[in-house]
Design a protein around this motif. Structure first.
Motif, PDB file in Angstrom:
ATOM      1  N   ARG A  92      37.490  33.205  35.490  1.00 43.71           N
ATOM      2  CA  ARG A  92      38.491  34.235  35.869  1.00 43.71           C
ATOM      3  C   ARG A  92      39.501  33.690  36.823  1.00 43.71           C
ATOM      4  O   ARG A  92      39.527  32.476  37.263  1.00 43.71           O
ATOM      5  N   HIS A  93      40.953  34.216  36.907  1.00 39.67           N
ATOM      6  CA  HIS A  93      41.795  33.538  37.536  1.00 39.67           C
ATOM      7  C   HIS A  93      42.591  32.426  36.524  1.00 39.67           C
ATOM      8  O   HIS A  93      43.559  31.802  37.053  1.00 39.67           O
ATOM      9  N   GLU A  95      44.123  32.273  33.977  1.00 48.84           N
ATOM     10  CA  GLU A  95      45.093  32.789  32.794  1.00 48.84           C
ATOM     11  C   GLU A  95      45.932  31.773  32.352  1.00 48.84           C
ATOM     12  O   GLU A  95      46.241  31.517  31.072  1.00 48.84           O
ATOM     13  N   ASN A  96      46.502  31.111  33.217  1.00 45.74           N
ATOM     14  CA  ASN A  96      47.541  29.972  32.814  1.00 45.74           C
ATOM     15  C   ASN A  96      46.751  28.754  31.713  1.00 45.74           C
ATOM     16  O   ASN A  96      47.461  28.357  30.847  1.00 45.74           O
ATOM     17  N   LYS A 112      34.453  33.664  31.394  1.00 47.45           N
ATOM     18  CA  LYS A 112      33.147  33.803  32.150  1.00 47.45           C
ATOM     19  C   LYS A 112      33.162  34.902  33.155  1.00 47.45           C
ATOM     20  O   LYS A 112      34.043  35.150  33.736  1.00 47.45           O
ATOM     21  N   PRO A 113      32.082  35.577  33.623  1.00 46.42           N
ATOM     22  CA  PRO A 113      30.813  35.488  32.644  1.00 46.42           C
ATOM     23  C   PRO A 113      31.091  36.460  31.529  1.00 46.42           C
ATOM     24  O   PRO A 113      31.253  37.303  31.566  1.00 46.42           O
ATOM     25  N   PHE A 114      30.234  35.991  30.375  1.00 45.87           N
ATOM     26  CA  PHE A 114      30.593  36.890  29.149  1.00 45.87           C
ATOM     27  C   PHE A 114      29.181  37.214  28.515  1.00 45.87           C
ATOM     28  O   PHE A 114      28.081  36.410  28.801  1.00 45.87           O
ATOM     29  N   GLN A 183      51.293  36.033  23.724  1.00 40.89           N
ATOM     30  CA  GLN A 183      52.710  36.347  23.518  1.00 40.89           C
ATOM     31  C   GLN A 183      53.695  35.595  22.896  1.00 40.89           C
ATOM     32  O   GLN A 183      54.459  35.766  22.154  1.00 40.89           O
ATOM     33  N   THR A 225      45.105  45.118  24.132  1.00 43.28           N
ATOM     34  CA  THR A 225      45.967  44.432  24.881  1.00 43.28           C
ATOM     35  C   THR A 225      44.930  43.355  25.623  1.00 43.28           C
ATOM     36  O   THR A 225      43.797  43.905  26.154  1.00 43.28           O
ATOM     37  N   PRO A 227      44.624  41.195  28.569  1.00 46.44           N
ATOM     38  CA  PRO A 227      45.377  41.220  29.934  1.00 46.44           C
ATOM     39  C   PRO A 227      46.047  39.982  30.244  1.00 46.44           C
ATOM     40  O   PRO A 227      45.192  38.790  30.438  1.00 46.44           O
TER      41      PRO A 227
ATOM     42  N   ARG B 420      29.043  31.390  40.860  1.00 44.68           N
ATOM     43  CA  ARG B 420      29.565  31.865  39.870  1.00 44.68           C
ATOM     44  C   ARG B 420      28.713  31.355  38.562  1.00 44.68           C
ATOM     45  O   ARG B 420      28.528  31.979  37.525  1.00 44.68           O
ATOM     46  N   ALA B 424      26.623  33.664  35.845  1.00 40.46           N
ATOM     47  CA  ALA B 424      27.126  33.463  34.676  1.00 40.46           C
ATOM     48  C   ALA B 424      25.889  33.282  33.861  1.00 40.46           C
ATOM     49  O   ALA B 424      25.714  34.181  32.569  1.00 40.46           O
ATOM     50  N   GLN B 427      23.699  36.388  33.814  1.00 38.41           N
ATOM     51  CA  GLN B 427      24.290  37.506  32.960  1.00 38.41           C
ATOM     52  C   GLN B 427      24.316  37.425  31.499  1.00 38.41           C
ATOM     53  O   GLN B 427      23.719  38.263  30.660  1.00 38.41           O
ATOM     54  N   ARG B 471      42.146  33.226  47.926  1.00 41.60           N
ATOM     55  CA  ARG B 471      43.528  32.936  47.262  1.00 41.60           C
ATOM     56  C   ARG B 471      44.751  33.941  47.918  1.00 41.60           C
ATOM     57  O   ARG B 471      45.677  33.026  48.153  1.00 41.60           O
ATOM     58  N   ASP B 488      48.889  50.347  28.995  1.00 38.04           N
ATOM     59  CA  ASP B 488      47.949  49.318  28.876  1.00 38.04           C
ATOM     60  C   ASP B 488      46.940  49.116  30.073  1.00 38.04           C
ATOM     61  O   ASP B 488      46.204  48.801  30.035  1.00 38.04           O
ATOM     62  N   LEU B 492      43.125  49.782  30.395  1.00 38.24           N
ATOM     63  CA  LEU B 492      42.341  48.688  30.805  1.00 38.24           C
ATOM     64  C   LEU B 492      41.511  49.009  31.940  1.00 38.24           C
ATOM     65  O   LEU B 492      40.318  48.714  32.097  1.00 38.24           O
ATOM     66  N   PHE B 521      50.189  41.433  35.357  1.00 39.54           N
ATOM     67  CA  PHE B 521      49.268  42.353  34.574  1.00 39.54           C
ATOM     68  C   PHE B 521      47.912  42.046  35.274  1.00 39.54           C
ATOM     69  O   PHE B 521      47.198  43.074  35.728  1.00 39.54           O
ATOM     70  N   GLU B 522      47.330  41.068  35.217  1.00 35.67           N
ATOM     71  CA  GLU B 522      46.076  40.739  35.695  1.00 35.67           C
ATOM     72  C   GLU B 522      45.999  41.069  37.211  1.00 35.67           C
ATOM     73  O   GLU B 522      44.866  41.962  37.412  1.00 35.67           O
ATOM     74  N   ARG B 526      43.506  44.283  38.606  1.00 38.44           N
ATOM     75  CA  ARG B 526      42.568  44.255  39.790  1.00 38.44           C
ATOM     76  C   ARG B 526      42.635  45.338  40.849  1.00 38.44           C
ATOM     77  O   ARG B 526      41.870  45.702  41.370  1.00 38.44           O
TER      78      ARG B 526
END
Lengths: 235, 626
Positions: A92-93, A95-96, A112-114, A183, A225, A227, B420, B424, B427, B471, B488, B492, B521-522, B526
């Motif tokens: 997570r976090h 995105e880039n 993660k976690p998936f 995009q 979408t 995100p 994590r 994971a 999960q 962060r 959207d 979501l 968006f992200e 949140r």
């Protein structure tokens, strides 16, 4: 399960898992083996590149947080000689990192976690995409029918009128059904290479398209979408 | 503004006059005493210190200078301090003016003042019976010295009797003269004068013809007698003056080296405690007394620092408090609380009073002007070292604090990351059991697996929040702005919180013609899911929750409104604080969610607020610039 036809059982698809965590590797191996894959493992980026040459996988699950080299580097080295679809696993976090990996040639991503089901669904979608004969002339997505050869789009049997841009956008999604499209990728494909900044235009066209192809445009179930990344046609 | 003062009661009038003017003009002012070669008597010293302490207590800076030229010194000081106005006094009596030769230097001051304004203030003489401000002719000699003078004259006369036949009576005068000069170098001025007079008479009476008579027949001897007297007195005076200057010089030297020594000692001290101890010790040694240092322990309370050597009695506490509050000296030898046996001086540096130093002298002699100035210099020096040390300590503390905060953040961050991965795995394993092994499980196993799964998801959300927080706090959060669909976002957010809203009713009210909004968006997702989770968490099952989005007053408004019990008034101002949890909140929350919402929204240049609706229930509104 639908994908376990007698046809597929004869030849188990080879899949390479690149993941530095031993437990995650074990888990993935188990899950994938149960689901009918032949699994190969690599714990580092260097090892991944070597393994890929040796086992010639049909699919790769690549974790982006590798200890030695960047996941994106592994990806580009792999892409030098292989077209095998790659799913990147990101935290997570990230995105880039995700977008960078997708733009560098990854076919999909998973965060993660998936859940196992999610991973398997993505893998199935990629398998379908990889088989040329599996790309039918007429595609069905829920209530939506797209006849690529006749350029015909029908919703619950009723013809849908689309503008040229809307159609090319839909076609792009249909050709990549089930895959996430960034995009940047969409903009480049539809609006040309100099359109990176036109995200607003893309949003507007997605809205138009949803209004025409979704059974309920307020609750889209086809054009989803992703995100921070882009869109995916559910299929 | 500068006022020139001397050792006269009239100077007090001058000081008051200048004070009134300085207050009216709201400007800095100082009182200058220029020490010339003239030696002050004890009474004058006291008068001067009265004048200077008056000036000090009225808020003036007291400056003493040594310069034989009063005018030169005044002008130089004025230049140094950027002074524009000088106040000097003039006597109403012509006689006094002549006596002081004040007309003369006043004229010179006026001539050389250039751009400066000179105020000449008239004062009345002799208002009180204080000692006359005449230049000192005080003798400054003890009884022993007078006796010694007489003895020496007698001894020289005796020697003269024996050697007269060898050298002649005129040479005896030279021997007397030599004796007087030698004597002047170790006895006071009075004794020297006595010796000069006595020896002149002795020579006249015992050696000059006619013997044993004070009459001088020979005109040559008459001249000799007069010249002898003049030379003896002048030489004696000169020697005495040189000695006095030497003494003053030595004292100045001593004061300077005492201050220097203090500075060195204080600088060498490694801790505040040691520094104060040395300060107390040094001050005690130099002023020959006992010293106590008082420091504020809490606002408005002074406590005696253990560095001091005497306990301050209860009844002196108001004095110390007064000194601390006003930043002025009080107690013995001052005009305030003068009945107190101790002199209290503020430890002040650059306008701030850091403490009070108490001095109890062993001998009950008042401090001279120089000593008083030295004490001020001491207290200033101690205070400035204290201040520097305090600042250093504050800087060190904040360094340590920042370091430990950084450490805990790093720790938190790395631990969260480490948590994590196994999370994971859990999960994946549990979903695996559900999705693949589902049919093989007994109902009991199924329940257990879903419990594990739910717990791991909760833990995963918590770790996610902690990571978001670190962060945010580290300032690493840079929104990736892009034009986005609010619909959207809402959809979501709804789908991500579906699990939490299983027992609630969530309705969406999002206008279909909303403009695109520039956001990450992200991050906004949140923020919104946190608001929704919060609503689901804090309202009873079955409660209606509404998520609406609309444009109002040029801003995108996202509102999460519920029909629960609302927020207690007392909690409203604290809701968005980190780790704040309302007193009646159900257990299990972290107090992080809303502070994250605030952080995310503010990173977008938006605002978030919480309120209770008139119709009941709470409403959280996010406003984003469109």
């Amino acid at each position: 399960m639908p994908h376990e036809s007698s046809n597929e059982r004869q030849k188990m698809p080879r899949i390479l898992i690149v993941e530095d965590e031993a437990q995650m590797r074990r888990l993935l191996r188990h899950t994938l083996e149960v689901s009918g894959y032949e699994v190969f493992e690599a714990a580092t980026g260097e090892e991944a590149v070597l393994q890929a040459v040796q086992c010639q996988p049909e699919m790769v699950v690549l974790d982006l947080g590798l200890p030695d080299i960047d996941g994106a580097v592994v990806l580009s080295r792999l892409r030098e000689w292989s077209e095998a679809p790659v799913i990147v696993v990101s935290a997570r976090h990230g995105e880039n990192d995700k977008i960078a990996a997708l733009d560098a040639g990854a076919n999909d991503y998973i965060t993660k976690p998936f859940g196992t089901g999610e991973l398997l669904a993505r893998l199935r979608a990629m398998q379908r995409y990889m088989r040329p004969e599996a790309k039918p002339k007429v595609c069905q997505f829920g209530d939506l029918t797209v006849d690529v050869s006749a350029r015909m789009v029908k919703l619950r049997g009723q013809p849908v009128k689309l503008s040229a841009t809307e159609y090319s956008l839909l076609l792009l999604f249909v050709q990549n059904a089930g895959r996430v499209l960034t995009q940047t990728h969409i903009l480049r494909e539809i609006w040309g290479p100099d359109s990176k900044e036109k995200t607003g235009v893309l949003r507007v066209y997605v809205r138009y398209l949803r209004n025409k192809i979704e059974a309920n445009p307020d609750q889209p179930s086809l054009l989803l979408t992703e995100p921070g990344v882009g869109y995916r046609l559910n299929g | 503004m500068l006022v020139a003062v001397g050792a006269s009661p009239a100077a007090e009038q001058l000081v008051r006059w200048t004070h009134r003017l300085a207050v009216a003009l709201d400007c800095w002012w100082g009182a200058v005493y220029v020490e010339s070669t003239a030696i002050l008597s004890e009474a004058e010293q006291q008068q001067l210190s009265r004048v200077l302490s008056l000036a000090r207590s009225l808020g003036a800076e007291v400056i003493t200078m040594t310069d034989p030229d009063l005018v030169e010194a005044l002008l130089q000081m004025a230049l140094q301090r950027n002074v524009t106005q000088i106040v000097i006094g003039k006597s109403t009596r012509r006689f006094h003016r002549r006596l002081f030769r004040s007309d003369k230097w006043m004229e010179r001051l006026l001539q050389q003042s250039g751009e400066l304004d000179i105020h000449v203030v008239r004062f009345k003489e002799g208002l009180s019976g204080t000692p006359s401000p005449r230049r000192s002719i005080a003798t400054g000699s003890t009884l022993q010295e007078y006796l010694l003078a007489v003895g020496i004259v007698f001894a020289v006369a005796l020697i003269g009797e024996y050697v007269e036949f060898l050298v002649g009576f005129r040479a005896i005068a030279w021997i007397f003269l030599a004796a007087v000069v030698v004597m002047a170098s170790f006895v006071g001025r009075g004794a020297t004068l006595l010796a000069a007079g006595l020896s002149a008479l002795a020579w006249d009476y015992l050696f000059e013809k006619p013997l044993y008579s004070f009459s001088i027949s020979n005109p040559e001897d008459r001249i000799l007698f007069v010249i002898y007297f003049v030379v003896a007195v002048t030489l004696g005076q000169l020697t005495a003056k040189i000695r006095a200057q030497e003494k003053a010089e030595r004292e100045r030297e001593e004061r300077a080296s005492a201050l220097q020594w203090l500075i060195e000692e204080l600088a060498a001290a490694t801790s505040m405690g040691e520094m104060l101890k040395k300060a107390a010790q040094q001050t005690g040694d130099v002023f020959k007394g006992e010293v106590a240092i008082l420091l504020p322990s809490s606002p408005g309370r002074l406590t005696v620092d253990p560095s001091g050597v005497f306990e301050i009695p209860e009844h002196e506490h108001p004095v110390t408090a007064w000194v601390f509050e006003h930043g002025q000296a009080a107690g013995k030898f001052t005009s305030i609380f003068s009945a107190t046996p101790t002199l209290y001086v503020p430890l002040a540096s650059s306008g701030a009073t850091l403490g009070v130093i108490g001095l109890r002298l062993r001998q009950n002699l008042p401090l001279t002007v120089h000593q008083r100035n030295l004490l001020d210099a001491f207290s200033q020096q101690i205070a400035s070292v204290m201040q520097r040390r305090q600042m250093q300590e504050i800087a060190e503390k904040s360094n340590i604090l920042a370091e430990s905060e950084r450490l805990s953040k790093t720790l938190l961050n790395s631990i969260s990351h480490e948590i994590r991965t196994p999370l994971a795995a859990i999960q994946i394993a549990t979903t695996n059991m559900h999705e693949i092994g589902g049919p093989d499980l007994t109902p009991n196993q199924k329940t257990m697996v879903s419990e594990i799964h739910e717990a791991s998801e909760r833990l995963s959300r918590l770790v996610g929040k902690v990571l978001d927080m670190t962060r945010l706090e580290a300032g690493h959060l840079k929104p990736n702005f892009d034009l986005c669909e609010v619909r959207d976002l809402a959809l979501l957010a709804e789908s991500e919180t579906r699990n939490e809203f299983r027992k609630h009713h969530l309705t969406l009210d999002v206008a279909s013609d909303l403009p695109l909004v520039r956001m990450d968006f992200e991050l906004m997702l949140r923020a919104l899911t946190n608001l929704l989770s919060n609503a689901a968490f804090h309202t009873p099952a079955g409660t209606e929750v509404q998520l609406s989005a609309k444009v109002e007053n040029g801003a995108m408004q996202l509102v999460v409104a519920d029909h629960g019990h609302g927020i207690p008034e007392a909690s409203l101002p604290h809701l968005f604080e980190k780790f704040y949890r309302a007193p009646d909140a159900p257990t299990g929350g972290t107090g992080l969610g809303l502070s994250l919402v605030k952080g995310f929204v503010e990173a977008h240049g938006g605002q978030v607020k919480a309120e209770n609706q008139a119709s009941g229930g709470a409403a959280f509104t996010i406003r984003l610039p469109v």
